[in-house]
Design a protein around this motif. Structure first.
Motif, PDB file in Angstrom:
ATOM      1  N   THR A 192       0.833  -1.189   0.000  1.00 41.50           N
ATOM      2  CA  THR A 192       0.000   0.000   0.000  1.00 41.50           C
ATOM      3  C   THR A 192       0.874   1.247   0.000  1.00 41.50           C
ATOM      4  N   ASN A 193       0.261   2.344  -0.368  1.00 44.67           N
ATOM      5  CA  ASN A 193       0.981   3.602  -0.449  1.00 44.67           C
ATOM      6  C   ASN A 193       0.064   4.694   0.087  1.00 44.67           C
ATOM      7  N   THR A 194       0.510   5.936   0.045  1.00 43.42           N
ATOM      8  CA  THR A 194      -0.327   7.043   0.475  1.00 43.42           C
ATOM      9  C   THR A 194       0.020   8.252  -0.372  1.00 43.42           C
ATOM     10  N   SER A 195      -0.612   9.387  -0.119  1.00 42.52           N
ATOM     11  CA  SER A 195      -0.277  10.583  -0.886  1.00 42.52           C
ATOM     12  C   SER A 195      -0.514  11.802  -0.013  1.00 42.52           C
ATOM     13  N   LEU A 196       0.040  12.919  -0.443  1.00 41.49           N
ATOM     14  CA  LEU A 196      -0.135  14.157   0.320  1.00 41.49           C
ATOM     15  C   LEU A 196      -1.608  14.496   0.466  1.00 41.49           C
ATOM     16  N   SER A 197      -2.353  14.365  -0.661  1.00 37.29           N
ATOM     17  CA  SER A 197      -3.768  14.740  -0.612  1.00 37.29           C
ATOM     18  C   SER A 197      -4.528  13.847   0.367  1.00 37.29           C
ATOM     19  N   LEU A 198      -4.229  12.552   0.375  1.00 35.08           N
ATOM     20  CA  LEU A 198      -4.904  11.642   1.306  1.00 35.08           C
ATOM     21  C   LEU A 198      -4.566  11.998   2.748  1.00 35.08           C
ATOM     22  N   GLN A 199      -3.317  12.376   2.996  1.00 38.72           N
ATOM     23  CA  GLN A 199      -2.918  12.758   4.355  1.00 38.72           C
ATOM     24  C   GLN A 199      -3.668  14.011   4.805  1.00 38.72           C
ATOM     25  N   ILE A 200      -3.841  14.969   3.879  1.00 41.70           N
ATOM     26  CA  ILE A 200      -4.592  16.174   4.241  1.00 41.70           C
ATOM     27  C   ILE A 200      -6.024  15.785   4.593  1.00 41.70           C
ATOM     28  N   TYR A 201      -6.630  14.962   3.738  1.00 39.90           N
ATOM     29  CA  TYR A 201      -8.021  14.556   3.944  1.00 39.90           C
ATOM     30  C   TYR A 201      -8.176  13.824   5.278  1.00 39.90           C
ATOM     31  N   ALA A 202      -7.301  12.856   5.523  1.00 41.61           N
ATOM     32  CA  ALA A 202      -7.420  12.058   6.746  1.00 41.61           C
ATOM     33  C   ALA A 202      -7.198  12.913   7.987  1.00 41.61           C
ATOM     34  N   ASN A 203      -6.216  13.792   7.933  1.00 40.34           N
ATOM     35  CA  ASN A 203      -5.895  14.597   9.113  1.00 40.34           C
ATOM     36  C   ASN A 203      -6.882  15.739   9.331  1.00 40.34           C
ATOM     37  N   ALA A 204      -7.483  16.231   8.250  1.00 43.02           N
ATOM     38  CA  ALA A 204      -8.445  17.324   8.404  1.00 43.02           C
ATOM     39  C   ALA A 204      -9.688  16.834   9.139  1.00 43.02           C
ATOM     40  N   LYS A 205     -10.002  15.534   9.027  1.00 36.99           N
ATOM     41  CA  LYS A 205     -11.189  15.002   9.689  1.00 36.99           C
ATOM     42  C   LYS A 205     -10.964  14.823  11.186  1.00 36.99           C
ATOM     43  N   GLU A 206      -9.683  14.756  11.605  1.00 37.21           N
ATOM     44  CA  GLU A 206      -9.389  14.561  13.027  1.00 37.21           C
ATOM     45  C   GLU A 206      -9.577  15.866  13.783  1.00 37.21           C
ATOM     46  N   SER A 207      -9.852  15.733  15.099  1.00 35.81           N
ATOM     47  CA  SER A 207     -10.001  16.960  15.873  1.00 35.81           C
ATOM     48  C   SER A 207      -8.748  17.280  16.682  1.00 35.81           C
ATOM     49  N   PHE A 208      -7.743  16.383  16.653  1.00 37.85           N
ATOM     50  CA  PHE A 208      -6.515  16.662  17.411  1.00 37.85           C
ATOM     51  C   PHE A 208      -5.713  17.753  16.737  1.00 37.85           C
ATOM     52  N   PRO A 209      -5.223  18.723  17.523  1.00 41.39           N
ATOM     53  CA  PRO A 209      -4.444  19.806  16.916  1.00 41.39           C
ATOM     54  C   PRO A 209      -3.203  19.287  16.191  1.00 41.39           C
ATOM     55  N   THR A 210      -2.602  18.203  16.697  1.00 41.89           N
ATOM     56  CA  THR A 210      -1.394  17.698  16.025  1.00 41.89           C
ATOM     57  C   THR A 210      -1.727  17.220  14.625  1.00 41.89           C
ATOM     58  N   ALA A 211      -2.889  16.561  14.485  1.00 45.75           N
ATOM     59  CA  ALA A 211      -3.292  16.075  13.167  1.00 45.75           C
ATOM     60  C   ALA A 211      -3.564  17.245  12.229  1.00 45.75           C
ATOM     61  N   GLN A 212      -4.237  18.289  12.774  1.00 46.55           N
ATOM     62  CA  GLN A 212      -4.545  19.440  11.920  1.00 46.55           C
ATOM     63  C   GLN A 212      -3.278  20.145  11.465  1.00 46.55           C
ATOM     64  N   GLU A 213      -2.316  20.256  12.385  1.00 45.69           N
ATOM     65  CA  GLU A 213      -1.032  20.855  11.996  1.00 45.69           C
ATOM     66  C   GLU A 213      -0.409  20.082  10.850  1.00 45.69           C
ATOM     67  N   ARG A 214      -0.471  18.738  10.991  1.00 46.96           N
ATOM     68  CA  ARG A 214       0.108  17.882   9.958  1.00 46.96           C
ATOM     69  C   ARG A 214      -0.602  18.124   8.622  1.00 46.96           C
ATOM     70  N   ALA A 215      -1.935  18.322   8.685  1.00 44.58           N
ATOM     71  CA  ALA A 215      -2.700  18.572   7.454  1.00 44.58           C
ATOM     72  C   ALA A 215      -2.243  19.870   6.794  1.00 44.58           C
ATOM     73  N   TRP A 216      -2.030  20.921   7.608  1.00 45.83           N
ATOM     74  CA  TRP A 216      -1.577  22.197   7.029  1.00 45.83           C
ATOM     75  C   TRP A 216      -0.209  22.041   6.395  1.00 45.83           C
ATOM     76  N   GLY A 217       0.663  21.317   7.065  1.00 43.67           N
ATOM     77  CA  GLY A 217       2.007  21.109   6.512  1.00 43.67           C
ATOM     78  C   GLY A 217       1.941  20.386   5.179  1.00 43.67           C
ATOM     79  N   ALA A 218       1.114  19.327   5.139  1.00 40.34           N
ATOM     80  CA  ALA A 218       0.973  18.577   3.883  1.00 40.34           C
ATOM     81  C   ALA A 218       0.358  19.460   2.807  1.00 40.34           C
ATOM     82  N   ALA A 219      -0.602  20.334   3.209  1.00 45.70           N
ATOM     83  CA  ALA A 219      -1.237  21.217   2.239  1.00 45.70           C
ATOM     84  C   ALA A 219      -0.221  22.164   1.620  1.00 45.70           C
ATOM     85  N   LEU A 220       0.656  22.716   2.478  1.00 45.35           N
ATOM     86  CA  LEU A 220       1.685  23.622   1.955  1.00 45.35           C
ATOM     87  C   LEU A 220       2.590  22.887   0.968  1.00 45.35           C
ATOM     88  N   THR A 221       3.011  21.663   1.359  1.00 40.56           N
ATOM     89  CA  THR A 221       3.880  20.888   0.483  1.00 40.56           C
ATOM     90  C   THR A 221       3.186  20.610  -0.857  1.00 40.56           C
TER      91      THR A 221
END
Lengths: 318, 311
Positions: free
Chosen positions: B257-286
């Motif tokens: 299996t593999n993953t992608s930046l867009s999938l990471q943004i999607y998965a992390n944006a659904k979480e309510s943890f601030p760490t996950a949201q931060e990760r989503a913003w970082g992936a979005a910038l990348t």
């Protein structure tokens, strides 16, 4: 000296035919893939249609635990969000297209085109992320205020009802509007540019103001193409998945209240796929994909027909 | 001469009539001004929103990418969304692998199709039908592409079906009509007399296409393809069902299996943890930087193409 002219000709013809065959394969690939899409999606959704029958389209309840799979509220959500998006995006897109072609000084035109294209480059999931974390919380007070203002007014009161949260039909519509602005703007701009300068200059020479020239000469001339552009935008808004999935709220509902959470076809497919373990549920989700496919297909058919006809007529006239 | 000129520019006896003709009634003038302002405002609204989106992504994304600078690009993704920790390498690699594989499939196929449409099929019924179908295919929702590849490709292969290649197939379906349409536009811009000259020298159509037409349109074709690549790199929906959900770097598109930046943004944006949201913003910038880079190169190339074809 073994190779004669005829041999060369034969080789060349063979090479030419091979090349032609190869390019033909590339062209046919499109038809084949489209056929395969329709066939596989239709065949896999047959299970859902066999168990649910036509009530799949008329049943409002979506209760996988009770084996009740109704798509109506998702179809409703898709239609409502796409309509909100189009209603919001069309005036803005036309404004940008007209500003770029008829108002802006020439040095500003390229940056304006670049700006609209830039909106198209931003990945949809980034808009979704921005919508869910940044925009949605800020919208709650706006929705509350709007609904308290329109409280008691017959139709407005039910459309702008009580705001439950920041993730609503309206939020999804706003984000979708932003995403379809580039496509509507760029097609309208091209259509508007085909308006012959004799028409617009003539209107100005007769003493029309710029706005009168736009409504009298430009818009009447490009109406067909603009309608097509709007339809293409509608198709795009219906099919857009991720941004809508993140901000729509994911709780299926059929209500006139645009400030209530809802759900749409693409969003439920994306959201529930991971939890879909039973064959019937998977099939029901694929059937929703089929429904979405058919809806966008219809809209795009009409859009392409309208755009092509308008473009042909304009080329013939000018 | 001078007297004539002066009399025509000076206050003439017909001035009441002239002013009557040249002035516009207040109502019409106000309407014109209001409408022009509205047009300007619609530009301003979109500009402000675009700026807000980019500024939010840049500031929130930069704070995590910069604070974890080297690890962001070199470490795998944190297993628990709750815990802070660096790493987006798996997603960056996954996006690169899936997009590159999709490009390798869709671009040659799309260029071949466009060559057929423009050099062989032209206005025949078959070619017109194909052109129409490619417009239809461009409008197929991306999530339907994902479902299609899932049913058609992933299901028959079972658990092994979830890999980078399946994701790439779905992305390729998405790219194909874009490549066909943009390439055909570019081929159409090549002047017909170049083809005629080559054919008159005895070259076959295939040779003419390969040595005259395609080189002439090359930068335009590349620019159109790059725009399709940028689109595919940002897509999420086709990958949800097809690529799996890995957290470790996997360079091999054909297994695992593999993953992608867009999938990471999607998965992390659904979480309510601030760490996950931060990760989503970082992936979005990348992801935005990747998409903008492709678009920027495409713009530069198409600018060059425009210059070539006018000279």
């Amino acid at each position: 000296m073994a190779v004669t002219l005829d041999d060369l000709k034969g080789n060349k013809q063979l090479a030419d035919r091979t090349f032609r065959g190869a390019t033909l394969m590339g062209g046919t690939a499109i038809a084949v893939i489209l056929g395969l899409i329709s066939w596989t999606i239709a065949s896999k959704s047959s299970l859902a249609f066999r168990t649910e029958g036509l009530s799949f389209f008329t049943e409002r309840r979506w209760a996988p635990a009770d084996d009740v799979f109704g798509a109506l509220s998702f179809i409703y959500g898709t239609a409502v969000t796409a309509l909100i998006a189009v209603v919001l995006a069309v005036p803005v897109s036309l404004g940008i297209a007209l500003f770029t072609t008829h108002v802006a000084p020439s040095w500003l035109k390229r940056p304006l085109v670049a700006m609209t294209d830039l909106v198209a480059v931003v990945p949809s999931v980034v808009f979704g992320l921005w919508g869910i974390i940044f925009l949605a919380p800020k919208l709650v007070p706006v929705f509350t205020k709007l609904s308290s203002w329109s409280d008691g007014i017959p139709i407005l009161g039910s459309i702008f009802g009580k705001a439950s949260a920041g993730r609503t039909f309206m939020t999804a519509g706003l984000i979708l509007a932003l995403m379809i602005i580039p496509i509507i703007t760029s097609i309208s701009r091209e259509v508007i540019l085909t308006c012959p300068p004799t028409d617009s200059d003539g209107a100005l020479a007769l003493g029309a103001t710029r706005w009168e020239m736009i409504t009298g000469a430009v818009l009447t001339h490009s109406a067909g193409g603009i309608v097509g552009a709007v339809m293409l935008g509608l198709g795009r808004a219906m099919g857009e998945t991720i941004a809508a999935a993140l901000v729509i709220g994911s709780s299926p509902a059929i209500t006139a209240n645009l400030f209530s959470s809802g759900d749409s076809l693409p969003s439920v497919i994306a959201f529930e796929w991971g939890e879909a373990t039973s064959d019937t549920k998977r099939s029901a989700l694929i059937a929703m994909g089929l429904t979405l496919f058919l809806m966008t297909l219809l809209v795009n058919f009409i859009a392409n027909y309208v755009v092509n006809r308008a473009m042909k007529r304009m080329r013939g006239e000018s | 001469m001078t007297t004539v000129l002066e009399s025509s520019t000076g206050p003439a006896p017909i001035s009441p009539l002239l002013t009557d003709l040249t002035t516009v009634s207040t109502r019409r003038r106000v309407k014109n001004t209001v409408m022009t302002t509205l047009m300007g405002m619609s530009v301003a609204v979109v500009a402000v929103v675009l700026f807000l989106v980019l500024a939010t992504v840049a500031s929130k994304g930069w704070s995590i990418v910069a604070s974890e600078f080297p690890q962001w690009f070199t470490k795998d993704i944190q297993l628990s969304p709750r815990r802070p920790g660096p790493g987006m390498k798996a997603a960056i690699v996954g996006t690169l692998v899936a997009t590159a594989t999709a490009t390798a499939i869709a671009v040659p196929l799309g260029i071949a199709g466009a060559v057929y449409l423009n050099e062989y099929g032209k206005t025949s019924l078959f070619a017109r039908t194909l052109r129409f179908l490619s417009n239809v295919m461009a409008g197929v929702p991306s999530i339907v592409m994902g479902l299609f590849i899932y049913v058609f490709w992933v299901v028959p292969r079972g658990v092994d079906g979830l890999n980078g290649f399946s994701g790439a197939l779905a992305l390729a379906c998405l790219m194909l009509p874009i490549v066909v349409r943009s390439t055909e536009e570019m081929l159409r811009l090549v002047p017909q007399n170049l083809r005629d000259a080559s054919l008159a020298l005895g070259a076959t159509t295939s040779r003419t296409t390969l040595t005259v037409v395609i080189p002439r349109a090359a930068s335009g074709i590349i620019s159109g393809s790059l725009l399709a690549v940028a689109r595919a790199a940002g897509e999420t929906a086709p990958l949800i069902f097809t690529i799996g959900a890995a957290k470790r770097t996997n360079w091999n598109p054909f297994s695992g299996t593999n993953t992608s930046l867009s999938l990471q943004i999607y998965a992390n944006a659904k979480e309510s943890f601030p760490t996950a949201q931060e990760r989503a913003w970082g992936a979005a910038l990348t992801l935005i930087i990747v998409a903008f880079m492709f678009t920027f190169v495409a713009r530069a190339l198409s600018g060059r193409f425009a210059k070539n074809s006018t000279s």
